[in-house]
Design a protein around this motif. Structure first.
Motif, PDB file in Angstrom:
ATOM      1  N   GLU A  11      -2.555  -8.160 -11.699  1.00 10.42           N
ATOM      2  CA  GLU A  11      -1.368  -8.720 -10.987  1.00 10.42           C
ATOM      3  C   GLU A  11      -0.260  -9.285 -11.933  1.00 10.42           C
ATOM      4  O   GLU A  11       0.932  -9.245 -11.615  1.00 10.42           O
ATOM      5  CB  GLU A  11      -2.030  -9.860  -9.777  1.00 10.42           C
ATOM      6  N   THR A  37       1.624  -6.550 -13.331  1.00  8.63           N
ATOM      7  CA  THR A  37       2.485  -5.589 -12.348  1.00  8.63           C
ATOM      8  C   THR A  37       3.685  -6.233 -12.006  1.00  8.63           C
ATOM      9  O   THR A  37       4.782  -5.854 -11.753  1.00  8.63           O
ATOM     10  CB  THR A  37       1.659  -5.179 -11.333  1.00  8.63           C
ATOM     11  N   SER A  92       3.931   8.227  -0.135  1.00  2.00           N
ATOM     12  CA  SER A  92       2.815   8.138   1.313  1.00  2.00           C
ATOM     13  C   SER A  92       1.874   9.130   1.031  1.00  2.00           C
ATOM     14  O   SER A  92       2.211  10.192   1.066  1.00  2.00           O
ATOM     15  CB  SER A  92       3.693   8.191   2.480  1.00  2.00           C
ATOM     16  N   LEU A 106       9.749   0.152  -1.702  1.00  2.69           N
ATOM     17  CA  LEU A 106       8.959  -1.016  -1.587  1.00  2.69           C
ATOM     18  C   LEU A 106       9.708  -2.511  -1.610  1.00  2.69           C
ATOM     19  O   LEU A 106      10.714  -2.373  -2.175  1.00  2.69           O
ATOM     20  CB  LEU A 106       8.015  -1.004  -2.859  1.00  2.69           C
ATOM     21  N   LYS A 107       9.410  -3.258  -0.681  1.00  2.00           N
ATOM     22  CA  LYS A 107       9.782  -4.545  -0.613  1.00  2.00           C
ATOM     23  C   LYS A 107       9.603  -5.282  -1.922  1.00  2.00           C
ATOM     24  O   LYS A 107       8.632  -5.278  -2.407  1.00  2.00           O
ATOM     25  CB  LYS A 107       9.488  -5.306   0.669  1.00  2.00           C
ATOM     26  N   ARG A 108      10.250  -6.492  -1.943  1.00  2.00           N
ATOM     27  CA  ARG A 108       9.682  -7.209  -3.175  1.00  2.00           C
ATOM     28  C   ARG A 108       8.402  -7.731  -3.451  1.00  2.00           C
ATOM     29  O   ARG A 108       7.861  -7.824  -4.349  1.00  2.00           O
ATOM     30  CB  ARG A 108      10.951  -8.386  -3.197  1.00  2.00           C
ATOM     31  N   GLU A 109       7.758  -8.218  -2.064  1.00  2.00           N
ATOM     32  CA  GLU A 109       6.502  -8.538  -2.023  1.00  2.00           C
ATOM     33  C   GLU A 109       5.416  -7.510  -2.431  1.00  2.00           C
ATOM     34  O   GLU A 109       4.266  -8.072  -2.874  1.00  2.00           O
ATOM     35  CB  GLU A 109       6.136  -9.328  -0.502  1.00  2.00           C
ATOM     36  N   SER A 110       5.641  -6.189  -2.456  1.00  3.22           N
ATOM     37  CA  SER A 110       4.805  -5.279  -2.641  1.00  3.22           C
ATOM     38  C   SER A 110       5.170  -4.026  -3.587  1.00  3.22           C
ATOM     39  O   SER A 110       4.811  -3.158  -3.410  1.00  3.22           O
ATOM     40  CB  SER A 110       4.328  -4.348  -1.384  1.00  3.22           C
ATOM     41  N   MET A 111       5.924  -4.589  -4.361  1.00  5.44           N
ATOM     42  CA  MET A 111       6.417  -3.746  -5.642  1.00  5.44           C
ATOM     43  C   MET A 111       5.246  -3.522  -6.376  1.00  5.44           C
ATOM     44  O   MET A 111       5.525  -2.454  -7.509  1.00  5.44           O
ATOM     45  CB  MET A 111       7.797  -4.156  -6.245  1.00  5.44           C
ATOM     46  N   ALA A 112       4.379  -4.013  -6.448  1.00  7.28           N
ATOM     47  CA  ALA A 112       3.312  -3.664  -7.548  1.00  7.28           C
ATOM     48  C   ALA A 112       2.644  -2.251  -7.159  1.00  7.28           C
ATOM     49  O   ALA A 112       1.912  -2.118  -8.277  1.00  7.28           O
ATOM     50  CB  ALA A 112       2.301  -4.878  -7.536  1.00  7.28           C
ATOM     51  N   LYS A 113       2.889  -1.881  -6.128  1.00  9.29           N
ATOM     52  CA  LYS A 113       2.116  -0.663  -5.816  1.00  9.29           C
ATOM     53  C   LYS A 113       2.857   0.429  -6.661  1.00  9.29           C
ATOM     54  O   LYS A 113       2.311   1.444  -6.836  1.00  9.29           O
ATOM     55  CB  LYS A 113       2.529  -0.381  -4.189  1.00  9.29           C
TER      56      LYS A 113
END
Length: 115
Positions: free
Chosen positions: A15, A18, A38, A47-54
């Motif tokens: 984490e 990423t 998708s 992706l939003k800032r919170e989930s950009m790790a994807k």
């Protein structure tokens, strides 16, 4: 990732890699954000800032280095080669200086262009 020295052991989670990588990439000029494809409809989503790790994949090499894969969305009208070289350089520098781990490769995939 586990780093050993004479004082002890340091463990760095995926984490961290990423988050640092995503932040460094999205701060580069011309990058709209990280992308994810998708599985249901096959479309690329910003992706939003919170989930950009994807949009980031980190691979650990046997020699103690990491290889990074980024999926991004860029702005329309930018020079893709220049943006990708900027991302590669910035990510390599930020990850190495923040974690102390050498980066072997940074692969950038431009998944979409946004207007």
């Amino acid at each position: 990732m586990k780093l050993q020295n004479d004082l002890g052991e340091i463990r760095i989670s995926s984490e961290v890699f990423t988050a640092v990588t995503g932040s460094a990439a999205t701060n580069c000029y011309g990058v709209k954000g990280m992308a994810v494809r998708s599985t249901t409809d096959g479309l690329v989503h910003l992706l939003k800032r919170e989930s950009m790790a994807k949009g980031v994949k980190v691979y650990y090499n046997d020699d103690g280095t990491v290889a990074i894969e980024l999926h991004i969305i860029v702005e329309n009208g930018v020079n893709l080669t220049a943006v990708c070289h900027s991302i590669m350089s910035q990510v390599r520098y930020v990850v190495s200086s923040t974690t102390g781990v050498d980066v072997s490769t940074v692969d950038v995939y431009v998944d979409s262009v946004r207007f």
